[in-house]
Design a protein around this motif. Structure first.
Motif, PDB file in Angstrom:
ATOM      1  N   ASP A 128       0.833  -1.201   0.000  1.00 40.30           N
ATOM      2  CA  ASP A 128       0.000   0.000   0.000  1.00 40.30           C
ATOM      3  C   ASP A 128       0.870   1.254   0.000  1.00 40.30           C
ATOM      4  OD1 ASP A 128      -2.356  -1.553   0.204  1.00 40.30           O
ATOM      5  OD2 ASP A 128      -2.064  -1.734   2.379  1.00 40.30           O
ATOM      6  N   ARG A 129       0.361   2.307  -0.620  1.00 40.45           N
ATOM      7  CA  ARG A 129       1.050   3.600  -0.654  1.00 40.45           C
ATOM      8  C   ARG A 129       0.647   4.388   0.583  1.00 40.45           C
ATOM      9  NH1 ARG A 129      -0.092   8.593  -3.644  1.00 40.45           N
ATOM     10  NH2 ARG A 129       1.853   9.642  -4.233  1.00 40.45           N
ATOM     11  N   VAL A 130       1.625   4.663   1.451  1.00 42.27           N
ATOM     12  CA  VAL A 130       1.350   5.345   2.718  1.00 42.27           C
ATOM     13  C   VAL A 130       2.296   6.534   2.864  1.00 42.27           C
ATOM     14  CG1 VAL A 130       0.513   3.262   3.864  1.00 42.27           C
ATOM     15  CG2 VAL A 130       2.946   3.797   3.949  1.00 42.27           C
ATOM     16  N   PRO A 131       1.913   7.547   3.690  1.00 45.37           N
ATOM     17  CA  PRO A 131       2.757   8.733   3.844  1.00 45.37           C
ATOM     18  C   PRO A 131       4.132   8.403   4.426  1.00 45.37           C
ATOM     19  CG  PRO A 131       0.537   9.167   4.640  1.00 45.37           C
ATOM     20  CD  PRO A 131       0.619   7.697   4.385  1.00 45.37           C
ATOM     21  N   LEU A 132       5.163   9.052   3.908  1.00 42.86           N
ATOM     22  CA  LEU A 132       6.522   8.922   4.432  1.00 42.86           C
ATOM     23  C   LEU A 132       6.895  10.158   5.250  1.00 42.86           C
ATOM     24  CD1 LEU A 132       9.307   7.547   4.580  1.00 42.86           C
ATOM     25  CD2 LEU A 132       9.878   8.675   2.417  1.00 42.86           C
ATOM     26  N   THR A 133       6.709  11.332   4.665  1.00 42.72           N
ATOM     27  CA  THR A 133       7.008  12.591   5.344  1.00 42.72           C
ATOM     28  C   THR A 133       5.761  13.454   5.338  1.00 42.72           C
ATOM     29  OG1 THR A 133       9.277  12.474   4.513  1.00 42.72           O
ATOM     30  CG2 THR A 133       8.549  14.574   5.433  1.00 42.72           C
ATOM     31  N   GLU A 134       5.379  13.956   6.528  1.00 49.34           N
ATOM     32  CA  GLU A 134       4.180  14.769   6.645  1.00 49.34           C
ATOM     33  C   GLU A 134       4.498  16.081   7.354  1.00 49.34           C
ATOM     34  OE1 GLU A 134       0.369  11.912   7.032  1.00 49.34           O
ATOM     35  OE2 GLU A 134       1.769  11.739   8.706  1.00 49.34           O
ATOM     36  N   LEU A 135       3.699  17.098   7.070  1.00 50.93           N
ATOM     37  CA  LEU A 135       3.856  18.411   7.676  1.00 50.93           C
ATOM     38  C   LEU A 135       2.520  18.835   8.267  1.00 50.93           C
ATOM     39  CD1 LEU A 135       5.637  20.990   8.053  1.00 50.93           C
ATOM     40  CD2 LEU A 135       4.676  21.793   5.869  1.00 50.93           C
ATOM     41  N   SER A 136       2.537  19.286   9.529  1.00 57.02           N
ATOM     42  CA  SER A 136       1.318  19.771  10.160  1.00 57.02           C
ATOM     43  C   SER A 136       0.905  21.095   9.528  1.00 57.02           C
ATOM     44  CB  SER A 136       1.543  19.959  11.662  1.00 57.02           C
ATOM     45  OG  SER A 136       1.826  18.732  12.293  1.00 57.02           O
ATOM     46  N   VAL A 137      -0.385  21.195   9.148  1.00 54.96           N
ATOM     47  CA  VAL A 137      -0.881  22.405   8.491  1.00 54.96           C
ATOM     48  C   VAL A 137      -2.207  22.797   9.138  1.00 54.96           C
ATOM     49  CG1 VAL A 137       0.242  21.893   6.292  1.00 54.96           C
ATOM     50  CG2 VAL A 137      -2.085  21.045   6.722  1.00 54.96           C
ATOM     51  N   SER A 138      -2.690  23.979   8.798  1.00 58.13           N
ATOM     52  CA  SER A 138      -3.979  24.445   9.308  1.00 58.13           C
ATOM     53  C   SER A 138      -5.110  23.699   8.600  1.00 58.13           C
ATOM     54  CB  SER A 138      -4.123  25.947   9.072  1.00 58.13           C
ATOM     55  OG  SER A 138      -4.240  26.214   7.674  1.00 58.13           O
ATOM     56  N   PRO A 139      -6.309  23.667   9.198  1.00 64.00           N
ATOM     57  CA  PRO A 139      -7.443  23.023   8.521  1.00 64.00           C
ATOM     58  C   PRO A 139      -7.716  23.610   7.138  1.00 64.00           C
ATOM     59  CG  PRO A 139      -7.958  23.419  10.820  1.00 64.00           C
ATOM     60  CD  PRO A 139      -6.649  24.096  10.558  1.00 64.00           C
ATOM     61  N   GLU A 140      -7.564  24.939   7.001  1.00 58.08           N
ATOM     62  CA  GLU A 140      -7.802  25.579   5.703  1.00 58.08           C
ATOM     63  C   GLU A 140      -6.786  25.110   4.669  1.00 58.08           C
ATOM     64  OE1 GLU A 140      -8.065  30.074   3.719  1.00 58.08           O
ATOM     65  OE2 GLU A 140      -7.754  29.813   5.886  1.00 58.08           O
ATOM     66  N   THR A 141      -5.503  25.061   5.064  1.00 58.08           N
ATOM     67  CA  THR A 141      -4.463  24.589   4.144  1.00 58.08           C
ATOM     68  C   THR A 141      -4.676  23.120   3.803  1.00 58.08           C
ATOM     69  OG1 THR A 141      -2.885  26.162   5.100  1.00 58.08           O
ATOM     70  CG2 THR A 141      -1.973  24.321   3.832  1.00 58.08           C
ATOM     71  N   PHE A 142      -5.103  22.327   4.775  1.00 54.87           N
ATOM     72  CA  PHE A 142      -5.400  20.913   4.530  1.00 54.87           C
ATOM     73  C   PHE A 142      -6.455  20.771   3.440  1.00 54.87           C
ATOM     74  CE2 PHE A 142      -8.143  17.260   5.455  1.00 54.87           C
ATOM     75  CZ  PHE A 142      -7.218  16.216   5.454  1.00 54.87           C
ATOM     76  N   HIS A 143      -7.498  21.602   3.512  1.00 54.99           N
ATOM     77  CA  HIS A 143      -8.558  21.554   2.504  1.00 54.99           C
ATOM     78  C   HIS A 143      -8.033  21.961   1.132  1.00 54.99           C
ATOM     79  CE1 HIS A 143     -12.467  21.910   0.613  1.00 54.99           C
ATOM     80  NE2 HIS A 143     -12.238  23.190   0.344  1.00 54.99           N
ATOM     81  N   GLN A 144      -7.182  22.991   1.089  1.00 50.30           N
ATOM     82  CA  GLN A 144      -6.636  23.460  -0.185  1.00 50.30           C
ATOM     83  C   GLN A 144      -5.709  22.436  -0.821  1.00 50.30           C
ATOM     84  OE1 GLN A 144      -4.761  27.138   0.926  1.00 50.30           O
ATOM     85  NE2 GLN A 144      -6.695  28.291   1.041  1.00 50.30           N
TER      86      GLN A 144
END
Length: 295
Positions: A244-260
């Motif tokens: 399965d393709r799963v996240p390797l590197t993630e960055l915490s973002v705001s809910p608005e940025t997450f939606h964008q």
């Protein structure tokens, strides 16, 4: 504790602390080696059982193992299908835990800022590490157990996340799901070695430097909030053991940025409700514990 330890980013040690059994657990684990040589090797089973707080340890271990075996698949499914809601719940839980642990400091003074900042920095740095990959050999399972249990016993540092970083999370979870007892025994032996070592160290530090240890543990929890932040932007991906393709590197973002970025609904209102549920759970446990201590 078992349910928390399955989730990469949530520490079973945090659950032990907010339920009021953390230091009893450390004392019991620290007493095991002495009780073994003082009583068990001489055939004094009753004395060994009392000194090692055997009933408490057996009940706790049974609960952890039952939870891991029965909830591993369910929690994996929930994290895959409802990540924002699940992470929101744990975010609220850890926020309340920070407040709970911070209240255990006996006398606030400025030098406590040093271990607080150090704990925050270390835990935050750990949450930014990318998942790695090692060959799942027998030695790797043993070493992973020793390393992960040291993290699991510390509030704020997730043993599951440590396994994920070194690439052993999927193999260990796979062994649990398939009932591979040989692999699980190796992993358990590593856990036992690491647990006996770290428990004695923390117990000693707590008796001699109580407030500094509390400040350090509070810092660990604050730093861990980065991992359980519900809204993430995936910067890179990897292929896990299941293909399965799963996240390797993630960055915490705001809910608005997450939606964008993702085009997904941030589910802000429901996320706030889940966070409040996590907060209320910790406060409720603390309230019940205070009533029991009074009666």
């Amino acid at each position: 504790m078992g349910a928390a330890d399955v989730v990469p980013g949530v520490s079973g040690g945090t659950i032990a602390f907010i339920t009021g059994i953390y230091f009893r657990l450390l004392e019991a684990i620290s007493a095991l080696p002495v009780a073994f040589f003082r009583h068990l090797v001489r055939g004094r089973l009753g004395a060994f059982w009392r000194e090692a707080d055997g009933t408490f340890l057996v009940c706790l271990l049974a609960g952890i193992l039952t939870s891991v075996v029965t909830l591993a698949s369910a929690i994996t499914f929930a994290l895959m299908n409802y990540p924002v809601l699940i992470w929101s719940f744990f975010f609220g839980l850890i926020i309340a835990s920070v407040w709970h642990v911070g209240r255990q400091v006996r006398r606030y003074r400025w030098p406590l800022a040093l271990p607080l900042l150090a704990g925050t920095a270390v835990a935050w740095w750990v949450t930014t590490l990318s998942a790695g990959q090692v060959s799942p050999s027998s030695l790797a399972f043993f070493g992973a157990g020793a390393l992960a249990i040291c993290a699991m016993i510390l509030p704020g540092i997730s043993g599951s996340f440590i396994l994920l970083i070194i690439g052993m999370y999927a193999p260990v979870l796979g062994a649990v799901k398939s009932g591979d007892f040989g692999i699980l025994l190796l992993f358990g032996a590593g856990c036992l070695l690491g647990l006996l070592s770290i428990a004695r160290l923390i117990t000693w530090a707590f008796h001699h430097f109580h407030d500094y240890v509390m400040a350090l543990l509070t810092g660990f929890m604050i730093g861990a909030l980065n991992k359980v932040w519900p809204w993430k932007e995936t910067l890179s991906w990897r292929i896990n053991h299941s293909g399965d393709r799963v996240p390797l590197t993630e960055l915490s973002v705001s809910p608005e940025t997450f939606h964008q970025v993702t085009g997904q609904d941030p589910q802000l209102l429901v996320a706030l409700v889940m966070a409040c549920l996590g907060l209320a759970l910790v406060l409720g446990i603390e309230w019940l514990g205070s009533r029991r201590s009074v009666t």
